[in-house]
Write an enzyme that holds these catalytic residues in place. Structure first.
Site, short mmCIF file in Angstrom:
data_model
loop_
_atom_site.label_atom_id
_atom_site.label_comp_id
_atom_site.label_asym_id
_atom_site.label_seq_id
_atom_site.Cartn_x
_atom_site.Cartn_y
_atom_site.Cartn_z
N GLY A 122 23.01 24.40 -12.70
CA GLY A 122 23.69 25.58 -12.17
C GLY A 122 25.04 25.17 -11.59
O GLY A 122 25.15 24.15 -10.90
N GLY A 158 27.25 28.06 -10.59
CA GLY A 158 27.73 29.29 -9.95
C GLY A 158 26.65 29.79 -9.02
O GLY A 158 26.17 29.05 -8.14
N GLU A 174 21.32 36.14 -16.92
CA GLU A 174 22.64 35.70 -17.42
C GLU A 174 23.05 36.46 -18.68
O GLU A 174 23.93 36.01 -19.41
CB GLU A 174 22.59 34.18 -17.70
CG GLU A 174 22.18 33.32 -16.50
CD GLU A 174 23.19 33.37 -15.34
OE1 GLU A 174 24.39 33.57 -15.59
OE2 GLU A 174 22.77 33.23 -14.17
#
Ligand code: SIN
Length: 179
Positions: free
Chosen positions: A6, A8, A84
Site C-alpha cells: 500500500g 496511499g 480500488e
C-alpha cells in the site's frame, strides 16, 4: 503467501486482516495525486484527487506491505478489487526493506494514465484546492491527504515526496481561509 503493498490509503486504513506488516519501498515509480476519485473522496462530476504511481526510473515509493493469510486470500483480494475499482489494476512489484537483502514479490494497485478517472498533472496549489473542495462516501479529501502525509512522515519517507508539497499547499490554503 501473498503480500500487498500500500502507498496511499492502504498505508493508514488497510481495513483487512493481515498477519505481518513491513515498511519499505518499491522501485521505478513515483507517487502522485493524479488520480480522480468519484467513489471515495469525490463524486461523479466533482472528483477528488487520490494517489497513483507513475513510472520513473531511479525513483522509490515508500509504503507498507501486508502479508495475507492464504485462508482469507480470496476474500481480501475481492474486497480490495472492489475498493480500488475506480481505475486501479493489480500489478506485481518487488518490495525492498532496509537491512534485508532479499526483496519480496508484492501485489500493488496502480491506476494508469489510461483509466477514465485519471486527471494527471496540475500545480500543487491547484491539486490542494481541488482536494480541499472535495468529499465523497469515504469522507473529506483533506483527511486522505493529511493522514497519508502523517503516515509517511512517521515512516521516514523522503521529505521531497510530492505528497508533502501538496500538504504544504493545503495547509497554506487553510491558513489563508482562516484570516
Ligand atoms: C494504495 O493505497 O496502495 C492505493 C491507492 C489508495 O487506495 O489510496
Amino acid at each position: 503467501m501473498d503480500w500487498i503493498f500500500g502507498y496511499g490509503s492502504l498505508i493508514w486504513r488497510p481495513d483487512f486482516p493481515f498477519v505481518d506488516r513491513r515498511v519499505g519501498w518499491i522501485e521505478g515509480w513515483r507517487r502522485v495525486f493524479y488520480q480522480g476519485s468519484t467513489d471515495h473522496r469525490g463524486v461523479p462530476g466533482a472528483p477528488g484527487r487520490v494517489v497513483t504511481l507513475l513510472p520513473e526510473p531511479d525513483a522509490r515509493v515508500f509504503g507498507v506491505s501486508y502479508k495475507i493469510d492464504p485462508q482469507v486470500r480470496s476474500e481480501v483480494l475481492g474486497a480490495l478489487d472492489y475498493r480500488e475499482k475506480g481505475g486501479y489494476a493489480r500489478y506485481t512489484e518487488r518490495f525492498f526493506q532496509k537491512e534485508i537483502s532479499s526483496p519480496l514479490d508484492v501485489l500493488v494497485y496502480i491506476a494508469t494514465t489510461e483509466n477514465e478517472n485519471y486527471l494527471g498533472h496540475a500545480p500543487a496549489n491547484e491539486i490542494a484546492a481541488q482536494i480541499h473542495a472535495s468529499r465523497g462516501p469515504s469522507g473529506d479529501n483533506d483527511e486522505y491527504l493529511l493522514e497519508l502525509a502523517e503516515a509517511l512522515r512517521a515512516m521516514g519517507a523522503n521529505p521531497e515526496d510530492h505528497v508533502f508539497e501538496v500538504e504544504r499547499a493545503l495547509l497554506e490554503l487553510r491558513a489563508r481561509s482562516l484570516r
